[in-house]
Design a protein around this motif. Structure first.
Motif, PDB file in Angstrom:
ATOM      1  N   MET A   1       0.912  -1.144   0.148  1.00  0.00           N
ATOM      2  CA  MET A   1       0.125  -0.019  -0.084  1.00  0.00           C
ATOM      3  C   MET A   1       0.778   1.159   0.016  1.00  0.00           C
ATOM      4  N   THR A   2       0.670   1.975  -0.729  1.00  0.00           N
ATOM      5  CA  THR A   2       1.092   3.382  -0.815  1.00  0.00           C
ATOM      6  C   THR A   2       0.928   4.609  -0.001  1.00  0.00           C
ATOM      7  N   HIS A   3       1.453   5.274   0.601  1.00  0.00           N
ATOM      8  CA  HIS A   3       0.897   6.325   1.378  1.00  0.00           C
ATOM      9  C   HIS A   3       1.092   7.694   0.623  1.00  0.00           C
ATOM     10  N   SER A   4       0.177   8.450   0.533  1.00  0.00           N
ATOM     11  CA  SER A   4      -0.017   9.834  -0.225  1.00  0.00           C
ATOM     12  C   SER A   4       0.058  10.811   0.824  1.00  0.00           C
ATOM     13  N   THR A   5       0.642  11.766   0.645  1.00  0.00           N
ATOM     14  CA  THR A   5       0.578  12.976   1.591  1.00  0.00           C
ATOM     15  C   THR A   5       0.113  14.133   0.800  1.00  0.00           C
ATOM     16  N   ALA A   6      -0.848  15.050   1.446  1.00  0.00           N
ATOM     17  CA  ALA A   6      -1.200  16.252   0.733  1.00  0.00           C
ATOM     18  C   ALA A   6      -1.099  17.243   1.777  1.00  0.00           C
ATOM     19  N   ASP A   7      -0.662  18.397   1.275  1.00  0.00           N
ATOM     20  CA  ASP A   7      -0.353  19.684   2.057  1.00  0.00           C
ATOM     21  C   ASP A   7      -1.605  20.500   1.872  1.00  0.00           C
ATOM     22  N   ILE A   8      -2.036  21.124   2.990  1.00  0.00           N
ATOM     23  CA  ILE A   8      -3.209  21.964   2.800  1.00  0.00           C
ATOM     24  C   ILE A   8      -2.808  23.346   2.191  1.00  0.00           C
ATOM     25  N   LEU A   9      -1.521  23.537   2.397  1.00  0.00           N
ATOM     26  CA  LEU A   9      -1.132  24.953   1.686  1.00  0.00           C
ATOM     27  C   LEU A   9      -0.955  24.817   0.043  1.00  0.00           C
ATOM     28  N   THR A  10      -1.058  23.537  -0.467  1.00  0.00           N
ATOM     29  CA  THR A  10      -1.020  23.588  -1.839  1.00  0.00           C
ATOM     30  C   THR A  10      -2.556  23.782  -2.396  1.00  0.00           C
ATOM     31  N   LEU A  11      -3.300  23.728  -1.778  1.00  0.00           N
ATOM     32  CA  LEU A  11      -4.912  23.907  -2.399  1.00  0.00           C
ATOM     33  C   LEU A  11      -5.105  25.229  -2.520  1.00  0.00           C
ATOM     34  N   SER A  12      -5.871  25.502  -3.651  1.00  0.00           N
ATOM     35  CA  SER A  12      -6.161  26.758  -4.045  1.00  0.00           C
ATOM     36  C   SER A  12      -7.084  27.640  -3.175  1.00  0.00           C
ATOM     37  N   ASP A  13      -6.964  28.781  -2.944  1.00  0.00           N
ATOM     38  CA  ASP A  13      -7.495  29.726  -2.164  1.00  0.00           C
ATOM     39  C   ASP A  13      -9.181  29.436  -2.195  1.00  0.00           C
ATOM     40  N   GLU A  14      -9.818  29.191  -3.301  1.00  0.00           N
ATOM     41  CA  GLU A  14     -11.204  28.786  -3.400  1.00  0.00           C
ATOM     42  C   GLU A  14     -11.352  27.457  -2.868  1.00  0.00           C
ATOM     43  N   ILE A  15     -10.719  26.627  -2.711  1.00  0.00           N
ATOM     44  CA  ILE A  15     -11.007  25.268  -1.805  1.00  0.00           C
ATOM     45  C   ILE A  15     -10.813  25.702  -0.609  1.00  0.00           C
ATOM     46  N   LEU A  16      -9.506  26.208  -0.112  1.00  0.00           N
ATOM     47  CA  LEU A  16      -9.441  26.627   1.349  1.00  0.00           C
ATOM     48  C   LEU A  16     -10.573  27.257   1.863  1.00  0.00           C
ATOM     49  N   LEU A  17     -11.424  28.353   1.025  1.00  0.00           N
ATOM     50  CA  LEU A  17     -12.561  28.939   1.381  1.00  0.00           C
ATOM     51  C   LEU A  17     -13.637  28.336   1.823  1.00  0.00           C
ATOM     52  N   ASN A  18     -13.897  27.278   0.711  1.00  0.00           N
ATOM     53  CA  ASN A  18     -15.050  26.311   0.575  1.00  0.00           C
ATOM     54  C   ASN A  18     -14.863  25.393   2.078  1.00  0.00           C
ATOM     55  N   ILE A  19     -13.633  25.052   2.202  1.00  0.00           N
ATOM     56  CA  ILE A  19     -13.113  24.181   3.561  1.00  0.00           C
ATOM     57  C   ILE A  19     -13.669  25.258   4.909  1.00  0.00           C
ATOM     58  N   PHE A  20     -13.199  26.334   4.876  1.00  0.00           N
ATOM     59  CA  PHE A  20     -13.519  27.123   6.145  1.00  0.00           C
ATOM     60  C   PHE A  20     -14.950  27.575   6.207  1.00  0.00           C
ATOM     61  N   ASN A  21     -15.733  27.850   5.330  1.00  0.00           N
ATOM     62  CA  ASN A  21     -16.958  28.261   5.131  1.00  0.00           C
ATOM     63  C   ASN A  21     -17.750  26.927   5.995  1.00  0.00           C
ATOM     64  N   GLU A  22     -17.334  25.703   5.678  1.00  0.00           N
ATOM     65  CA  GLU A  22     -18.139  24.606   6.537  1.00  0.00           C
ATOM     66  C   GLU A  22     -17.685  24.714   8.044  1.00  0.00           C
ATOM     67  N   LEU A  23     -16.959  25.506   8.335  1.00  0.00           N
ATOM     68  CA  LEU A  23     -16.443  25.582   9.873  1.00  0.00           C
ATOM     69  C   LEU A  23     -17.098  26.826  10.441  1.00  0.00           C
ATOM     70  N   ASP A  24     -16.827  27.106  11.825  1.00  0.00           N
ATOM     71  CA  ASP A  24     -17.487  28.419  12.512  1.00  0.00           C
ATOM     72  C   ASP A  24     -16.201  29.511  12.191  1.00  0.00           C
ATOM     73  N   ASN A  25     -16.675  30.435  11.650  1.00  0.00           N
ATOM     74  CA  ASN A  25     -15.792  31.536  11.107  1.00  0.00           C
ATOM     75  C   ASN A  25     -14.890  32.040  12.375  1.00  0.00           C
ATOM     76  N   MET A  26     -15.583  32.171  13.576  1.00  0.00           N
ATOM     77  CA  MET A  26     -14.775  32.584  14.754  1.00  0.00           C
ATOM     78  C   MET A  26     -13.713  31.869  15.150  1.00  0.00           C
ATOM     79  N   ASP A  27     -13.891  30.401  15.026  1.00  0.00           N
ATOM     80  CA  ASP A  27     -12.969  29.488  15.288  1.00  0.00           C
ATOM     81  C   ASP A  27     -11.972  29.509  14.319  1.00  0.00           C
ATOM     82  N   VAL A  28     -12.140  29.562  13.098  1.00  0.00           N
ATOM     83  CA  VAL A  28     -11.106  29.589  12.043  1.00  0.00           C
ATOM     84  C   VAL A  28     -10.124  30.714  12.231  1.00  0.00           C
ATOM     85  N   LEU A  29     -10.937  32.000  12.439  1.00  0.00           N
ATOM     86  CA  LEU A  29     -10.022  33.265  12.380  1.00  0.00           C
ATOM     87  C   LEU A  29      -9.230  33.117  13.722  1.00  0.00           C
TER      88      LEU A  29
END
Length: 84
Positions: A1-29
């Motif tokens: 089995m191969t392991h893959s790693t993903a770095d959140i910093l390589t995601l686009s701003d739009e994808i990060l915003l979509n993820i953040f919008n699913e979370l509480d904005n006060m907690d994210v900030l």
């Protein structure tokens, strides 16, 4: 089995915003402002910071923690948010 790693910093701003919008904005900030340049920029996006609910801080939080959280928001986080 191969392991893959993903770095959140390589995601686009739009994808990060979509993820953040699913979370509480006060907690994210509170959690991401000041971590690094990329997360700081995305967390400060106006579409994400247009409404902040400070009443949520008062729920289930002791006075010392409330003061610390509000101080950080007032002195560090809110001044970094720029609305055009």
């Amino acid at each position: 089995m191969t392991h893959s790693t993903a770095d959140i910093l390589t995601l686009s701003d739009e994808i990060l915003l979509n993820i953040f919008n699913e979370l509480d904005n006060m907690d994210v900030l509170y959690s991401l402002i000041g971590v690094n340049r990329i997360l700081d920029r995305v967390a400060r996006d106006t579409s994400f910071t247009q409404s902040l609910d400070f009443l949520k801080i008062l729920d289930n939080t002791n006075n010392l923690k409330i003061n610390f959280i509000l101080d950080r928001f007032c002195l560090d986080i809110i001044p970094r948010i720029k609305h055009y």
